[in-house]
Enzyme design. Structure first.
Site, PDB file in Angstrom:
ATOM      1  N   THR A 181       0.867  -1.170   0.000  1.00 45.31           N
ATOM      2  CA  THR A 181       0.000   0.000   0.000  1.00 45.31           C
ATOM      3  C   THR A 181       0.904   1.220   0.000  1.00 45.31           C
ATOM      4  OG1 THR A 181      -1.506  -1.236   1.460  1.00 45.31           O
ATOM      5  CG2 THR A 181      -1.938   1.108   1.219  1.00 45.31           C
ATOM      6  N   ARG A 209     -12.116  -8.536  -4.041  1.00 45.13           N
ATOM      7  CA  ARG A 209     -11.660  -8.357  -2.657  1.00 45.13           C
ATOM      8  C   ARG A 209     -11.271  -6.908  -2.414  1.00 45.13           C
ATOM      9  NH1 ARG A 209      -6.644  -6.569   0.022  1.00 45.13           N
ATOM     10  NH2 ARG A 209      -6.725  -7.440   2.133  1.00 45.13           N
ATOM     11  N   VAL A 210     -11.723  -6.360  -1.295  1.00 47.08           N
ATOM     12  CA  VAL A 210     -11.388  -4.999  -0.900  1.00 47.08           C
ATOM     13  C   VAL A 210     -10.778  -5.038   0.496  1.00 47.08           C
ATOM     14  CG1 VAL A 210     -12.264  -2.685  -0.432  1.00 47.08           C
ATOM     15  CG2 VAL A 210     -13.252  -4.035  -2.306  1.00 47.08           C
ATOM     16  N   GLY A 211      -9.654  -4.391   0.664  1.00 42.46           N
ATOM     17  CA  GLY A 211      -8.997  -4.360   1.967  1.00 42.46           C
ATOM     18  C   GLY A 211      -9.364  -3.133   2.766  1.00 42.46           C
ATOM     19  N   ASP A 212      -8.467  -2.743   3.651  1.00 43.16           N
ATOM     20  CA  ASP A 212      -8.779  -1.642   4.568  1.00 43.16           C
ATOM     21  C   ASP A 212      -8.517  -0.269   3.977  1.00 43.16           C
ATOM     22  OD1 ASP A 212      -5.949  -2.432   4.747  1.00 43.16           O
ATOM     23  OD2 ASP A 212      -5.807  -0.817   6.219  1.00 43.16           O
ATOM     24  N   THR A 232      -1.160   0.180   6.487  1.00 44.36           N
ATOM     25  CA  THR A 232      -0.710  -0.779   5.490  1.00 44.36           C
ATOM     26  C   THR A 232      -0.496  -2.129   6.155  1.00 44.36           C
ATOM     27  OG1 THR A 232       1.125  -1.415   4.014  1.00 44.36           O
ATOM     28  CG2 THR A 232       1.646   0.102   5.812  1.00 44.36           C
ATOM     29  N   GLY A 233      -1.014  -3.184   5.549  1.00 39.29           N
ATOM     30  CA  GLY A 233      -0.836  -4.505   6.138  1.00 39.29           C
ATOM     31  C   GLY A 233      -1.930  -5.451   5.699  1.00 39.29           C
ATOM     32  N   GLY A 235      -5.219  -6.342   5.441  1.00 42.11           N
ATOM     33  CA  GLY A 235      -6.366  -5.465   5.571  1.00 42.11           C
ATOM     34  C   GLY A 235      -7.542  -5.991   6.354  1.00 42.11           C
TER      35      GLY A 235
END
Length: 319
Positions: A181, A209-212, A232-233, A235
């Protein structure tokens, strides 16, 4: 060395947690990452030094990171399991909590500008897919073909991960594959805060797929009263813990410093398997850059204009 004292204005950036293994980090790659971070810091610092706002500064910094193929956002975005690229981004204004975000996007040269378009030219906070693209086209954002976003290292990483899955080899937990990220946080001369985050997601992620990163309060958050955060990581863990807003809450209601709140939250994420890190800045311009994995591409710059960058757990490079 970090920006631990009040600053008239300041900026911090990250290029993702879960850095490349030291054994694979050649001198040329090392310099490439540091140079990319410095360019982003310079872009944001130029805005702030000219009296510009935090929102414009984080936009400029993230655009510079999106244009650098070494980082997993924009031009350097990773591929999904189906061999396509789906990008997410978010931006938030600490003055009034205005926010904009996009998810599952492909086409805009700079996804952070798409997120800002949502904030400034729609009544919504989060748009996905074709709806987001329609807005981008109406606002005249620069668009690119697939060839612009293709990078051989990202494609090779996808093939390696798909082969691992086909062969049944256990997941080795490679942080670089799971993370990736870019982001920026800033305080301007008027005391306003802003945060911006952009990502290509995880290598071989599931379609849709959607992360944070585009989730306000998870991967991105800003409020002038407390702090601005870009995470970042992994999510999914950051979403479940409402990580960015959790730092705000501890500062607001428990009276914690930015350093303590950010550090404790990242440590607690590690306990539950949430590998990663974040950058944060408070209303006085103090910066925190905690992470619980092997490294995080990161940097900070204050009013004096000295860029500080680092990759692993090491002393910052200055200048």
């Amino acid at each position: 060395m970090t920006l631990s004292h009040p600053q008239p204005f300041a900026l911090a950036v990250h290029g993702g947690a879960g850095t490349i293994k030291r054994s694979a980090l050649t001198p040329a790659l090392t310099e490439g990452y540091h140079a990319g971070l410095r360019r982003a810091l310079a872009a944001g610092h130029a805005v702030l030094a000219d009296g510009g706002g935090a929102l414009d500064a984080v936009t400029a910094a993230v655009m510079a990171l999106e244009d650098e193929p070494l980082f997993n956002a924009g031009r350097g975005a990773v591929f999904t399991a189906e061999g396509v690229q789906e990008m997410d981004a978010a931006i938030m204004d600490g003055r009034d909590r205005s926010a904009g975000a996009v998810a599952g996007l492909f086409g805009p040269r700079n996804p952070i500008l798409a997120a800002r378009a949502v904030m400034e030219h729609s009544e919504h906070v989060l748009l996905i897919g074709e709806g987001a693209l329609d807005l981008c086209r109406r606002q005249g954002l620069a668009m690119e073909e697939a060839s612009y976003f293709f990078t051989q290292p990202r494609w090779d990483a996808l093939q390696a991960e798909l082969e691992r899955r086909r062969s049944g080899v256990p997941d080795d937990g490679d942080e670089q594959r799971r993370h990736g990220t870019v982001g920026a946080v800033a305080r301007d001369c008027d005391g306003n805060l802003a945060a911006a985050t952009s990502t290509g997601g995880m290598t071989a992620k599931a379609k849709g797929r959607v992360g944070d990163s585009p989730v306000i309060g998870a991967g991105t958050f800003a409020d002038n009263i407390t702090c601005a955060v870009s995470a970042t990581g992994h999510g999914e863990h950051f979403i479940r813990r409402c990580t960015a807003h959790e730092i705000d809450a501890r500062m607001r209601w428990a009276g914690q410093s930015l350093e303590r709140a950010a550090g404790d939250v990242v440590d607690e994420l590690g306990v539950i398997g949430g590998s990663g890190g974040l950058i944060a800045i408070d209303r006085d311009g103090r910066v925190a850059l905690p992470f619980n994995c092997s490294g995080m591409y990161r940097g900070a710059i204050g009013v004096e204009g000295l860029a500080m960058t680092a990759i692993h757990r090491e002393e910052f490079r200055i200048g």
